[in-house]
Design an enzyme around this catalytic site. Structure first.
Site, PDB file in Angstrom:
ATOM      1  N   ASP A   1       1.048  -1.077  -0.115  1.00 39.46           N
ATOM      2  CA  ASP A   1      -0.349   0.148   0.005  1.00 39.46           C
ATOM      3  C   ASP A   1       1.111   1.411  -0.352  1.00 39.46           C
ATOM      4  O   ASP A   1       0.532   2.852  -0.192  1.00 39.46           O
ATOM      5  CB  ASP A   1      -0.317   0.333   0.957  1.00 39.46           C
TER       6      ASP A   1
ATOM      7  N   HIS B   1      29.186   5.615  -8.780  1.00 39.51           N
ATOM      8  CA  HIS B   1      27.804   5.205  -8.422  1.00 39.51           C
ATOM      9  C   HIS B   1      27.497   4.421  -6.851  1.00 39.51           C
ATOM     10  O   HIS B   1      26.674   4.249  -6.723  1.00 39.51           O
ATOM     11  CB  HIS B   1      26.987   5.258  -9.197  1.00 39.51           C
TER      12      HIS B   1
ATOM     13  N   ASP C   1      29.178  13.109  -2.232  1.00 38.28           N
ATOM     14  CA  ASP C   1      28.523  13.730  -3.440  1.00 38.28           C
ATOM     15  C   ASP C   1      26.685  13.781  -3.608  1.00 38.28           C
ATOM     16  O   ASP C   1      26.124  13.120  -3.108  1.00 38.28           O
ATOM     17  CB  ASP C   1      28.999  12.810  -4.530  1.00 38.28           C
TER      18      ASP C   1
ATOM     19  N   ASP D   1      24.740  20.511  -6.986  1.00 44.53           N
ATOM     20  CA  ASP D   1      24.828  18.661  -7.103  1.00 44.53           C
ATOM     21  C   ASP D   1      26.456  18.826  -7.423  1.00 44.53           C
ATOM     22  O   ASP D   1      26.933  19.927  -7.738  1.00 44.53           O
ATOM     23  CB  ASP D   1      24.756  18.089  -8.912  1.00 44.53           C
TER      24      ASP D   1
ATOM     25  N   HIS E   1      34.781   9.225 -16.636  1.00 44.96           N
ATOM     26  CA  HIS E   1      33.373  10.246 -17.019  1.00 44.96           C
ATOM     27  C   HIS E   1      33.618  11.297 -18.020  1.00 44.96           C
ATOM     28  O   HIS E   1      34.731  12.187 -17.270  1.00 44.96           O
ATOM     29  CB  HIS E   1      32.583   9.863 -15.628  1.00 44.96           C
TER      30      HIS E   1
ATOM     31  N   HIS F   1      27.877  18.441 -17.341  1.00 44.58           N
ATOM     32  CA  HIS F   1      26.250  18.151 -17.966  1.00 44.58           C
ATOM     33  C   HIS F   1      25.281  19.534 -17.051  1.00 44.58           C
ATOM     34  O   HIS F   1      25.833  19.915 -16.216  1.00 44.58           O
ATOM     35  CB  HIS F   1      25.578  16.941 -16.795  1.00 44.58           C
TER      36      HIS F   1
ATOM     37  N   HIS G   1      20.426  15.773 -13.686  1.00 47.04           N
ATOM     38  CA  HIS G   1      21.541  15.881 -14.929  1.00 47.04           C
ATOM     39  C   HIS G   1      19.655  16.571 -15.913  1.00 47.04           C
ATOM     40  O   HIS G   1      19.020  16.154 -16.831  1.00 47.04           O
ATOM     41  CB  HIS G   1      21.257  14.534 -15.593  1.00 47.04           C
TER      42      HIS G   1
ATOM     43  N   GLU H   1      33.520  18.979 -12.922  1.00 50.08           N
ATOM     44  CA  GLU H   1      33.386  17.718 -11.714  1.00 50.08           C
ATOM     45  C   GLU H   1      34.641  16.941 -12.046  1.00 50.08           C
ATOM     46  O   GLU H   1      33.555  15.837 -12.548  1.00 50.08           O
ATOM     47  CB  GLU H   1      32.150  17.262 -11.690  1.00 50.08           C
TER      48      GLU H   1
ATOM     49  N   TYR I   1      39.753   8.651 -10.319  1.00 56.17           N
ATOM     50  CA  TYR I   1      39.715   7.274  -8.959  1.00 56.17           C
ATOM     51  C   TYR I   1      41.007   6.011  -9.618  1.00 56.17           C
ATOM     52  O   TYR I   1      41.192   5.524 -11.222  1.00 56.17           O
ATOM     53  CB  TYR I   1      38.150   6.595  -9.285  1.00 56.17           C
TER      54      TYR I   1
ATOM     55  N   ARG J   1      37.115  13.843  -6.351  1.00 53.22           N
ATOM     56  CA  ARG J   1      36.429  14.714  -7.098  1.00 53.22           C
ATOM     57  C   ARG J   1      35.621  15.641  -6.208  1.00 53.22           C
ATOM     58  O   ARG J   1      35.133  15.590  -5.367  1.00 53.22           O
ATOM     59  CB  ARG J   1      35.159  13.505  -7.785  1.00 53.22           C
TER      60      ARG J   1
ATOM     61  N   GLU K   1      33.446  18.794  -7.583  1.00 50.53           N
ATOM     62  CA  GLU K   1      32.246  19.250  -8.260  1.00 50.53           C
ATOM     63  C   GLU K   1      31.626  20.954  -7.841  1.00 50.53           C
ATOM     64  O   GLU K   1      31.824  20.542  -6.603  1.00 50.53           O
ATOM     65  CB  GLU K   1      31.093  18.250  -8.238  1.00 50.53           C
TER      66      GLU K   1
HETATM   67  N1  GLY Z   1      25.534  13.270  -8.363  1.00 51.09           N
HETATM   68  C1  GLY Z   1      25.408  13.044  -9.501  1.00 51.09           C
HETATM   69  C2  GLY Z   1      26.440  13.793 -10.878  1.00 51.09           C
HETATM   70  O1  GLY Z   1      27.356  14.012  -9.765  1.00 51.09           O
HETATM   71  O2  GLY Z   1      26.279  13.627 -11.860  1.00 51.09           O
HETATM   72 MN    MN Z   2      27.661  15.165  -8.774  1.00 49.23          MN
HETATM   73 MN    MN Z   3      27.186  15.720 -11.655  1.00 46.82          MN
END
Ligand code: GLY
Ligand code: MN
Ligand code: MN
Length: 438
Positions: free
Chosen positions: A41, A244, A261, A272, A351, A355, A362, A385, A389, A406, A408
């Site tokens: 539910d 991730h 992050d 972000d 990566h 974005h 995103h 960002e 790694y 990282r 960002e």
């Molecule tokens: N936290 C998602 C990204 O950095 O794209």
């Molecule tokens: Mn991020």
């Molecule tokens: Mn990001």
């Protein structure tokens, strides 16, 4: 000034006017996100579809927006009707009355009348702007409505001759942030910045990643953000190398780095942010070397984010700095040209650098226009960002193994140098160490 959520009602009507101008005689239909069942539910927390919210400020489920432009512009909402019995359980609804009085709809109907009323609203529009393929049940309803308009051909009504994606108009608008949207993004970032700063201050060896996650997410809510913009990543030591990482359940050890992050969503706008800091408050020498390299890459990419540049160029600025720096630190014997040509850096930086950012983390907006990377223009907001790694088994000098970093930030393109909207969150080695030991 009438306000809807965190914005003035006039912001929403101005957006509708721009969409209506672009529609001409066409008609646009946008449905709210369906409620998603979690288990038995229990429902997932509800969040309105970003496009629908962008054009209405209306945040209830079972809503459908119909907009027409041209000679007879119309703003029509189908909404959940008032229902005193249900409202005892779920809280107040705007209903048809609220849609008219508070949201400025020209016409409003109970959601149950959609099937019967939609054909009328589609008649004589050359094109229908509707996103097919996201909600098959709703697609069926729209196609049935189209069929019923076609059946009226002999009465002189014509059916839309084409179905096109509303994103071509709405997402283009969403890509360029208006002042009140930037205000919402700055507010989200103020909260997110406080959460990252609090994490730097309070993290100690022996804490679990989820304790830091709770601190971050708790700060978001305590400061009034409605929700997370995405699930917070809190990765200590080698977990920082997992892009991730979501388990957030490891105990932090002295001497490790912690990568966070995390960004809140406030007033339907996302932030972000990633920061990486030493659990014990001081970077070791190899950690500092890699951190400074990522920072130099990030600053180079931010400097590249000027009008006319492309995201490929913003990305290349980071890649060039990282490739050269890694080579100097003994990661490669090959020449810089060869490292770049053969993308030897990819095991360490796999990566993209940026974005779009806005209502969605995103965010929408075409990255390519006519097959070519889109040039940046004032009003666009992007993340910058870069990261490194290094797996625990990487073929590199041993002292760098197991490090993940990282950095960002969220960046606004202006006519001159990009404005780093998250400038105030500690970032240099000195700033981060000071925040960690405060
Ligand atoms: N936290 C998602 C990204 O950095 O794209
Ligand atoms: Mn991020
Ligand atoms: Mn990001």
């Amino acid at each position: 000034m009438v306000r809807l959520g965190s914005m003035s009602a006039s912001s929403f009507s101005a957006r509708r006017a721009r969409v209506q101008a672009a529609l001409g005689d066409d008609v646009l239909v946008i449905a709210s996100t369906p409620v998603a069942l979690r288990n038995n539910d229990v429902e997932h927390d509800y969040r309105q579809d970003s496009d629908l919210y962008y054009l209405t400020g209306f945040d209830e489920p079972q809503t459908v927006l119909v907009l027409r432009g041209g000679r007879a512009p119309q703003f029509v909402l189908f909404v959940r009707p008032r229902d005193p019995e249900r409202e005892v359980w779920d809280g107040a609804r705007e209903g048809v009355e609220g849609a008219l009085a508070n949201y400025g709809a020209d016409q409003a109907f109970p959601a149950a009348q959609l099937e019967a009323t939609l054909p009328e609203l589609l008649g004589d529009a050359p094109r229908l702007h509707y996103r097919l393929g996201r909600d098959r049940a709703f697609d069926e309803l729209v196609l049935r409505a189209l069929d019923r308009v076609r059946a009226r051909a002999r009465t002189g009504v014509s059916a839309p001759g084409a179905i096109v994606d509303p994103g071509l108009i709405v997402h283009e608008l969403r890509l360029y942030k208006q002042p009140e949207e930037l205000e919402a993004m700055r507010r989200a970032l103020a909260i997110t910045g406080e959460a990252h700063l609090e994490a730097m201050r309070q993290t100690q060896p022996g804490m679990y990643e989820y304790e830091v996650e709770a601190l971050v997410n708790g700060t978001f809510r305590r400061r009034g953000a409605e929700r997370l913009a995405y699930s917070s990543i809190v990765g200590g030591g080698p977990n920082a190398t997992v892009l991730h990482y979501r388990r957030n359940d490891r105990q932090l050890q002295a001497g490790e780095l912690l990568l966070i992050d995390a960004g809140c969503e406030a007033g339907y706008y996302a932030s972000d942010i990633t920061r990486t800091f030493p659990v014990s408050g001081r970077f070791s020498e190899p950690q500092r070397q890699l951190y400074d390299l990522v920072l130099q890459a990030q600053l180079a990419s931010i400097a590249a984010a000027i009008p006319g540049a492309t995201l490929d160029e913003v990305h290349a600025a980071s890649v060039n700095v990282l490739a050269q720096g890694l080579r100097e630190l003994g990661f490669f014997q090959e020449s810089l040209e060869e490292v770049l040509e053969r993308q030897l850096y990819r095991p360490y930086y796999m990566h993209r650098t940026s974005h779009w950012l806005g209502m969605d983390v995103h965010d929408v907006g075409a990255y390519f226009v006519a097959g070519k990377p889109r040039p940046l223009a004032p009003g666009m907001v992007l993340t910058v960002e870069p990261g490194l790694y290094v797996s625990e088994t990487a073929p590199c000098p041993e002292r760098y193994r197991g490090l993940g970093i990282r950095i960002e930030d969220d960046v606004l393109v202006t006519v001159g140098a990009a404005e780093v909207l998250s400038q105030f969150i500690p970032k240099t080695v000195a700033e981060v160490e000071r925040a960690c030991t405060a």
